[in-house]
Motif scaffolding. Structure first.
Motif, mmCIF file in Angstrom:
data_model
loop_
_atom_site.group_PDB
_atom_site.id
_atom_site.type_symbol
_atom_site.label_atom_id
_atom_site.label_comp_id
_atom_site.label_asym_id
_atom_site.label_seq_id
_atom_site.Cartn_x
_atom_site.Cartn_y
_atom_site.Cartn_z
ATOM 1 N N CYS A 188 0.841 -1.200 0.000
ATOM 2 C CA CYS A 188 0.000 0.000 0.000
ATOM 3 C C CYS A 188 0.877 1.252 0.000
ATOM 4 N N CYS A 191 0.528 2.940 3.719
ATOM 5 C CA CYS A 191 1.004 2.308 4.959
ATOM 6 C C CYS A 191 1.924 1.112 4.730
ATOM 7 N N CYS A 214 -6.092 -2.114 0.371
ATOM 8 C CA CYS A 214 -5.166 -2.322 1.486
ATOM 9 C C CYS A 214 -5.837 -3.112 2.610
ATOM 10 N N CYS A 217 -5.186 -0.188 6.067
ATOM 11 C CA CYS A 217 -5.763 1.163 6.171
ATOM 12 C C CYS A 217 -6.982 1.378 5.273
HETATM 13 ZN ZN LIG Z 1 -2.671 0.920 3.634
#
Ligand SMILES: [Zn+2]
Ligand SMILES: [Zn+2]
Length: 305
Positions: A188, A191, A214, A217
């Motif tokens: 991602c 994150c 993701c 997140c």
């Molecule tokens: Zn993420």
């Protein structure tokens, strides 16, 4: 259970210019409420109905836990710029450390989860998590982040994973999407977490494009189709589904890394949700695993199989 239908074909619509955004950030005020709704809808006439209803209630608890809870603190603007220069995600999940503000939302979530009707195993797990000291909490969080949840502790880790999703969705939502850059295959851009599944969307000006979702997140990032979301190989990618199934959830299998990640055709059914539909299509996992592929998508809500 049906047989697997296999094809090399992932039809891409032509004749329309798509200009997909690189990333779509999650809206924490909607993502958990919508996921709760989807889990509840999937529960009707499903073998896993009671588990799906439990997850629906847990997602609703994630939604409610945000009310009046302080927003987590973003890294400094300097740190975000530096991360980008090094091709790293701005929210480095590997550097996450439990903080007082995280404990507040975790405790809030656990309190709301206490009111959920749940199987005895989930109730026992909740009691253990609520009683855990900070070292145990930290250990659970490390396991979630490393995607190495001990099989006999899946039920305990569901709550820690839910708290982490909440924390990271609230952080990611406040990033500047224009500043995000690719940080590597299967990661991602916000994150760094791996995808749970991918989705072919029917959005205006992005019709027929594909996004990875993701697992942590909730951000969605654009990714070309017919390419392995784990190792980026374009050779030996094919699509498997359960014969007679709805054809809106398939497994994208890769012969280079022998893994698979599910692909949801949201353009055919806008209700599809990356985490909920992954859990509810466990039958597809069993089928693809029999064919010799290992799961590439990460989903802490998925039952052990
Ligand atoms: Zn993420
Ligand atoms: Zn691969």
């Amino acid at each position: 259970m049906g047989k697997a239908g296999t094809s090399r074909h992932d039809p891409v619509p032509i004749g329309e210019v798509a200009e997909p955004p690189f990333v779509r950030l999650p809206d924490p005020k909607r993502i958990f409420a919508e996921r709760a709704e989807r889990f509840a809808a999937l529960a009707s006439n499903h073998q896993l109905a009671s588990y799906l209803l439990f997850l629906a209630a847990l997602c609703e608890a994630q939604h409610q836990a945000q009310d009046g809870t302080p927003e987590p603190e973003l890294p400094s603007a300097d740190a975000i710029v530096r991360a980008r220069e090094f091709g790293l995600p701005p929210l480095d999940r590997n550097r996450f450390a439990v903080s007082a503000e995280f404990d507040v939302i975790f405790d809030r979530l656990l309190a709301l989860a206490a009111a959920i009707e749940k199987p005895a195993a989930a109730a026992a797990a909740l009691a253990r998590v609520a009683a855990a000291d900070s070292a145990m909490r930290n250990a659970m969080i490390r396991n979630v982040l490393a995607d190495s949840i001990p099989v006999d502790q899946l039920a305990d880790h569901v709550y820690a994973a839910a708290a982490m999703q909440l924390h990271f969705a609230r952080l990611t939502a406040r990033l500047d999407d224009k500043q995000l850059v690719p940080v590597g295959d299967g990661a991602c851009p916000a994150c760094g977490a791996p995808p749970v599944s991918s989705m072919v969307v029917g959005w205006p000006r992005a019709h027929g494009t594909r996004f990875c979702a993701c697992s942590l997140c909730g951000a969605l990032w654009n990714y070309v189709r017919i390419k392995c979301t784990i190792c980026a190989s374009t050779a030996g990618v094919s699509y498997r589904e359960i014969d007679g199934g709805p054809a809106t959830v398939k497994a994208e299998t890769c012969d280079s890394c022998k893994s698979y990640v599910k692909i949801l055709y949201q353009l055919k059914d806008p209700a599809l949700e990356p985490i909920a539909d992954d859990v509810a299509s466990l039958g597809l996992d069993l089928l693809v695993r029999e064919a010799g592929y290992r799961r590439g998508g990460v989903n802490p809500f998925l039952l052990g199989y």
